[in-house]
Enzyme design. Structure first.
Site, short mmCIF file in Angstrom:
data_model
loop_
_atom_site.label_atom_id
_atom_site.label_comp_id
_atom_site.label_asym_id
_atom_site.label_seq_id
_atom_site.Cartn_x
_atom_site.Cartn_y
_atom_site.Cartn_z
N HIS A 36 -2.25 -0.97 7.07
CA HIS A 36 -1.84 -1.30 5.70
C HIS A 36 -0.74 -0.35 5.22
O HIS A 36 0.03 -0.69 4.33
CB HIS A 36 -3.04 -1.23 4.76
CG HIS A 36 -3.79 0.05 4.84
ND1 HIS A 36 -4.77 0.26 5.78
CD2 HIS A 36 -3.71 1.21 4.14
CE1 HIS A 36 -5.27 1.48 5.64
NE2 HIS A 36 -4.64 2.07 4.66
N HIS A 65 -21.76 -16.56 32.42
CA HIS A 65 -23.04 -16.97 31.85
C HIS A 65 -22.84 -17.95 30.70
O HIS A 65 -23.42 -17.84 29.63
CB HIS A 65 -23.88 -15.75 31.45
CG HIS A 65 -24.33 -14.95 32.65
ND1 HIS A 65 -23.43 -14.40 33.54
CD2 HIS A 65 -25.56 -14.63 33.13
CE1 HIS A 65 -24.07 -13.77 34.50
NE2 HIS A 65 -25.36 -13.89 34.29
N GLU A 90 -18.05 -3.87 24.01
CA GLU A 90 -17.22 -5.07 24.12
C GLU A 90 -15.99 -5.01 23.21
O GLU A 90 -14.89 -5.37 23.63
CB GLU A 90 -18.05 -6.32 23.79
CG GLU A 90 -19.21 -6.59 24.73
CD GLU A 90 -20.45 -5.77 24.38
OE1 GLU A 90 -20.45 -5.09 23.32
OE2 GLU A 90 -21.44 -5.82 25.15
N HIS A 131 0.84 -1.21 0.00
CA HIS A 131 0.00 0.00 0.00
C HIS A 131 0.87 1.25 0.00
O HIS A 131 1.24 1.76 1.06
CB HIS A 131 -0.91 -0.01 1.23
CG HIS A 131 -1.81 -1.20 1.31
ND1 HIS A 131 -1.37 -2.44 1.68
CD2 HIS A 131 -3.14 -1.33 1.05
CE1 HIS A 131 -2.39 -3.31 1.65
NE2 HIS A 131 -3.47 -2.66 1.28
N HIS A 190 -4.01 3.18 -3.53
CA HIS A 190 -4.19 2.70 -2.16
C HIS A 190 -3.44 1.40 -1.88
O HIS A 190 -2.64 1.32 -0.95
CB HIS A 190 -5.68 2.51 -1.86
CG HIS A 190 -5.94 1.75 -0.59
ND1 HIS A 190 -5.97 2.35 0.64
CD2 HIS A 190 -6.14 0.43 -0.35
CE1 HIS A 190 -6.18 1.44 1.57
NE2 HIS A 190 -6.29 0.26 1.00
N ASN A 208 -7.82 11.73 3.95
CA ASN A 208 -7.47 11.78 2.52
C ASN A 208 -8.64 11.49 1.60
O ASN A 208 -8.47 11.45 0.38
CB ASN A 208 -6.26 10.87 2.22
CG ASN A 208 -6.59 9.39 2.37
OD1 ASN A 208 -7.73 8.95 2.18
ND2 ASN A 208 -5.59 8.59 2.70
N HIS A 228 -28.79 -14.73 24.24
CA HIS A 228 -27.79 -14.57 25.30
C HIS A 228 -27.08 -15.89 25.63
O HIS A 228 -26.30 -15.93 26.57
CB HIS A 228 -28.46 -14.01 26.56
CG HIS A 228 -28.77 -12.55 26.46
ND1 HIS A 228 -29.54 -12.03 25.45
CD2 HIS A 228 -28.40 -11.49 27.23
CE1 HIS A 228 -29.65 -10.72 25.60
NE2 HIS A 228 -28.98 -10.37 26.67
N LEU A 244 -8.98 -2.80 10.62
CA LEU A 244 -9.11 -1.36 10.89
C LEU A 244 -9.86 -1.03 12.18
O LEU A 244 -10.69 -1.79 12.65
CB LEU A 244 -9.78 -0.68 9.69
CG LEU A 244 -8.91 -0.69 8.42
CD1 LEU A 244 -9.67 -0.10 7.24
CD2 LEU A 244 -7.61 0.07 8.64
#
Lengths: 701, 701
Positions: B151, B547, B496, B111, B348, B271, B559, B202
């Site tokens: 990257h 759990h 999370e 890249h 890119h 960009n 759940h 990412l």
């Protein structure tokens, strides 16, 4: 396509047998939004004081009320509630509150806090705004409602009950959270007609709502005519602080703003309490400003506990803003009415307990026994049954007129509404002769996507910013965008989780919407929670996952799927498909389209693979099948199994072994799940049974 | 604790043998931030025009430049670049650009776009701001840098090369993306000293940076004294549009604002280009306004391509803002300098190609052969070797003084820096006699967490808003917050994925930081991408997942974890532990703490389990072990295996069978991975070998 009469069209979607033992419908001339009656015997707040002496909790109600007010310093300003005559609306709101309180109490499990705080917005929404037909929860042009804060599902069940849905009769509320009931612990579309999507895992519901609103905007743009808006509904969503914190919600809301989904209205239950206590400890961002930054219209209702007029005005305003989604921040008190537990974590996720229920009854002036629905409330809500029937029949008439004038469009729309696949659609799937040149299965997938785009009228989808790598663009269409919503390529940006959850919403809009979404296979890790909801909610989403295996190449281990095949094979109700070549890729798409009640994950190669003699579309449907065999009497010396890019290796190995005189069978095991569903005879025929596998394993050990 | 001399302290962290064949270091009196030389022979932009006739691409450079300018309409305003004398900074920036271009060209993969656009901010950051010692990448008090847009790693490798790191010598850059090289396709902390965290997927890098900054703020609050700031560094991060779209980045940035991480400075490479093209198609939110809403200080540098002074001023301003993290939006042109490909997707993720490399060389006035570093650039950067050594030795002196004055604190800090566990820490693990009452393993986990909090000086962690369900609070500590950063309970909110990625950052701050994080086991689906990075980056994060299994109860299928055990057993370098009772829970924590190079996932029950006779902490370490056995001569009639809450069932079944006279062995298989690592002899001793399992399976079929 079968010629479905337009009048019976939406009834045909009534997939479940909905019983019609509803209470006799009373026509009502009461208009939504008006206070209908002052005849209720229920006391106002001031009236409550006189009842204090009889509190079994031995705490004077006046003292309780002081405590209650103190608890609300940071939440809604209860002071703004002028002592007014108890209205029917109050009565209805308290009915909702107590149906939730009583059901949770009865189950000794559940979440009373949200329903108690959101009952006012719930009442106003369902009684005055949401367009629905309780006797046909699948009527196409209904407004969609999503409870993103799914733990508060007793709010939704209580509303469905009052509205006259057969899925939420009183006995259903009484069996809340019990085995086999229609009222599970979190909303499940496949259990409870009237529930649009399955929620509970936070943040995904609002993303589902974005998908539902996207589907509406897309279909409206394609099918509405200047003289007939045949697709025309809103999507409402209630979400809480927990949803607001989740990244998936943010991803989806950023897209909703970008797409200008003007008919998406999110009601944010701003109650400042989550499981760990005051949101002050982890969530101090300026949510309203953030949503403005995302391109939303934002309204703040400061008194969500009693401000019916403000809630009403806010929703009206939201409906009038056509070019942006609206977020109405509604400040409420969680567990409103519980003198000792409201505005605290204690009321979030546990039954109040008999003592506190009693105190709450006293506090809110609710002398009734559990699960009581006062007659005036019943009567008031009963109008929704005839009104809902009228709404649907008016729409059916509208559709008949539309059909007469725009036959072609009506036929297509009908197929989307019913989900009936066009006759002969499968002919669009590309097939490959054994001498065809091979290619990467992602390239072959692209051919499938583009061919299917020609024949499936509501096949829509896109990639999380990897369209040129996933090869997921439908070349004949442009991009679904704010001003080109009739187009079918969806540009999700780098938002895998939002993408999956939005596709769940699209899939649940109506049976003919077929969403697909694409990224690298390894990045299913970002969207796994959404894929699980696809599986659980029986939603046909096609996951186009390219760059399978080490064939991914130099991008390295962060981009290389390893455990992903095994992990999806272990997930219930998912079809994990790993096609080996062109025919199998077409077969995988065929299976994915035909399996209307489960998602399919397609693992596709970045690198070229040859066309393998013996592969077929039909074979894929069985999950495993014989690609080549030089044995006789079903007695091969060796059975070689392979999937995906490794099938080629099995074929080459067979070639070598056969040169040595061996009888070799090559089996492609493109989908373990589908193969598992075949008959014992079929498996035996292939020579792939548990015993055979064990015996082979023993030889190897 | 071993008495480590403070002077050798940070050297002790130099885990890899770093060779010292660096170029002879030149002491330099040049001060950072000054233009050092105008002696460069390289042409300015105006000078370029005269070189146009020799372009082999046969396009006049003037025309290329016009085209180039047109491409930049939406990106940085190149017009603001006054024709100035070429500076050493330009020279250095172009060196970085071409090292990236040449390495990608050489690998024919990678890249180039980001490094070309971010070279100016990269130069300013590394040459003028970031505090580091290239010869000891693990020096404790260094500034941390994270390339969230992983990257673009050739930017980082080029900077590390110029800065004098031994991990990125010229031959390493030449083997970019090749098998076995130290310069993989995305940054990997375990391959390349100088790289702090593993990025590529990412959004997670910025969340890692939040974790690094959190660790600094926490340690500074605990160990700094009015007369000695012994912990004092910044955390810098470069992130791109892709990172900004990801929900995980949003979650972490919301927390960073909430926590007021004033020493976190994020440089946003604005960009406008992602893989699918112009971000206009999917990303039109007002990012700056959003970050303001999250409580960040926001600065916009409009000319990131050449505006060195603006970049410099922005970073200075960011450093001066102490109570908020800063986001510097730096508008750049992706692939800056490539006349035909800049500001487009084309630059890119692919090599430019020989022709375009040549055109770029001409355009930027870079007549050198590939991988050339001009002497003035070399000389200028060479000062970082002696300067880095000085920085570290000054800090070592500071630490010696600190140690003399604050012996106790210094000892603790030293153990955190080295990661050496305090002697006898394991005694803190609770043990249970066979007659102890049982309890839910989440309750037993809580006892472990609280006991460990007493003995492990940098054991920090928390829950994603489920502290009262996960039972993850350390009772003796308060909450890590903006104004109480010395506390150790982290309140992650319902985030999370952000939680997992932040914990990765904490774990990578220094060897003694031991983060744990908690949620329901099913919600590992939300954070799976972060768990995989824990595994890949060899980070000891303890995932406290409660759990487990159907024991979850009425919350229902949304759940309820089902496939999660299998899915983590399939993930490389993860320890999946499913303890059965108190002793095994303690054993699981022991294993989790001792395994410094892999994360552990603990599946813990909501419901009570009995204490099982025969369980032990030591047994857990082997992954599988005999809990009870009434056979003789190692010849049981039956071996019953169980894990977690099912071990109790195996024990009960054994009891019944023994009553029938059978010789039954019960084996607890608490961790398949650990068991797999045992010797063949040990497995045979237990009777659990592949052959035995197959034989047993055969009996069952």
């Amino acid at each position: 396509m079968a010629s479905t009469s337009s009048l019976s069209l939406s009834n045909s979607l009534l997939a479940r047998s909905v019983s019609h033992h509803a209470p006799a419908s009373h026509s009502s001339d009461h208009r939504p939004g008006l206070c209908l009656s002052a005849a209720s015997p229920l006391p106002t707040f001031s009236g409550l004081k006189s009842a204090s002496s009889s509190s079994p909790a031995q705490i004077p109600i006046a003292a309780l009320r002081r405590r209650f007010l103190q608890r609300q310093i940071r939440a809604a300003a209860i002071e703004t509630l002028a002592p007014a005559e108890t209205s029917l609306v109050d009565n209805s709101v308290n009915t909702i509150r107590f149906l939730a309180v009583d059901a949770v109490e009865n189950a000794n499990s559940g979440h009373p806090g949200l329903p108690m705080g959101c009952a006012p917005m719930g009442h106003v929404l369902y009684d005055e705004f949401i367009k629905f037909n309780p006797k046909n929860p699948y009527w196409f042009n209904r407004d969609r409602f999503v409870l993103s804060a799914g733990h508060g599902c007793m709010l939704q069940y209580a509303l469905l009950h009052l509205a006259g849905y057969d899925s939420c009769k009183l006995e259903d509320l009484k069996s809340f959270r019990q085995w086999g009931s229609k009222t599970p612990g979190h909303p499940e579309n496949f259990e409870t007609p009237g529930v649009e999507v399955t929620t509970g895992p936070l943040g995904q519901g609002i993303a589902n709502a974005v998908g539902l609103a996207l589907a509406e905007k897309h279909l409206a743009a394609r099918f509405n005519k200047p003289d007939c808006e045949i697709v025309d509904h809103y999507t409402y969503c209630i979400l809480g602080d927990g949803c607001q914190m989740e990244g998936v919600a943010h991803e989806a809301c950023s897209l909703a703003g970008h797409w200008g989904l003007g008919k998406l209205i999110a009601l944010y239950d701003d109650n400042h309490i989550s499981i760990d206590g005051d949101t002050e400890i982890a969530f101090t961002e300026d949510v309203s400003k953030r949503f403005e930054a995302l391109g939303w219209h934002v309204i703040w209702v400061k008194n969500g506990n009693n401000g019916y007029d403000e809630i009403r005005a806010a929703i009206k305003e939201a409906k009038s803003v056509k070019d942006k989604p609206t977020m109405i921040k509604i400040t409420t008190t969680i567990g409103y009415g519980s003198p000792n537990k409201s505005n605290s974590y204690a009321v979030h996720g546990s039954a109040l307990g008999a003592k506190e229920v009693d105190a709450t009854r006293k506090f809110l002036g609710w002398p009734h026994e559990p699960f009581h629905v006062p007659d005036d409330v019943k009567k008031h809500w009963s109008r929704h049954i005839p009104e809902g029937a009228s709404l649907e029949s008016e729409w059916n008439e509208k559709f008949a007129a539309y059909e007469q004038k725009y036959k072609e469009e009506a036929d297509v729309l009908k197929s989307i509404i019913t989900g009936e696949l066009p006759a002969g659609w499968e002919k669009a799937l590309p097939t490959y002769a054994p001498d065809s040149p091979g290619d990467a299965t992602r390239v072959l997938s692209q051919q499938n996507i583009n061919n299917l785009a020609d024949v499936l009228p509501a096949f829509v989808g896109g990639s999380a910013d990897l369209a040129s790598s996933n090869l997921s663009l439908m070349k004949k269409f442009g991009n679904f965008q704010k001003n080109t919503p009739e187009e079918r390529n969806i540009r999700f940006g780098v938002r895998e989780h939002g993408m999956g959850a939005i596709c769940n919403g699209i899939a649940r809009h109506c049976p003919g919407m077929i969403p697909y979404c694409a990224t690298f296979f390894v990045f299913t890790d970002y969207m796994r929670a959404a894929i699980r909801i696809s599986a659980l909610s029986q939603s046909r989403v096609i996951y186009v996952m390219t760059h399978d295996s080490i064939g991914l190449g130099e991008d390295g281990p962060t981009h290389q799927p390893i455990e992903h095949l095994a992990s999806f094979r272990a997930m219930p109700n998912v079809l994990m498909l790993r096609p080996a070549d062109g025919n199998e890729t077409s077969g995988a798409y065929r299976v994915a389209i035909l399996n209307k009640k489960r998602p399919s994950v397609l693992a596709l190669s970045r690198q070229k693979v040859p066309l393998i003699a013996g592969t077929s579309i039909e074979g894929v449907e069985k999950g495993g099948y014989i690609v080549s065999d030089n044995s006789s009497d079903n007695k091969p010396d060796v059975i070689l199994m392979g999937t995906g890019t490794e099938l080629e290796l099995a074929v080459e190995a067979a070639h070598e072994l056969r040169k040595e005189g061996k009888a070799v069978r090559v089996v492609s095991l493109v989908s373990w799940e589908l193969f598992g569903e075949q008959s014992a005879e079929y498996k035996k025929e292939l020579g792939i049974t548990a015993q055979a596998v064990i015996a082979a394993a023993k030889e190897l050990c």
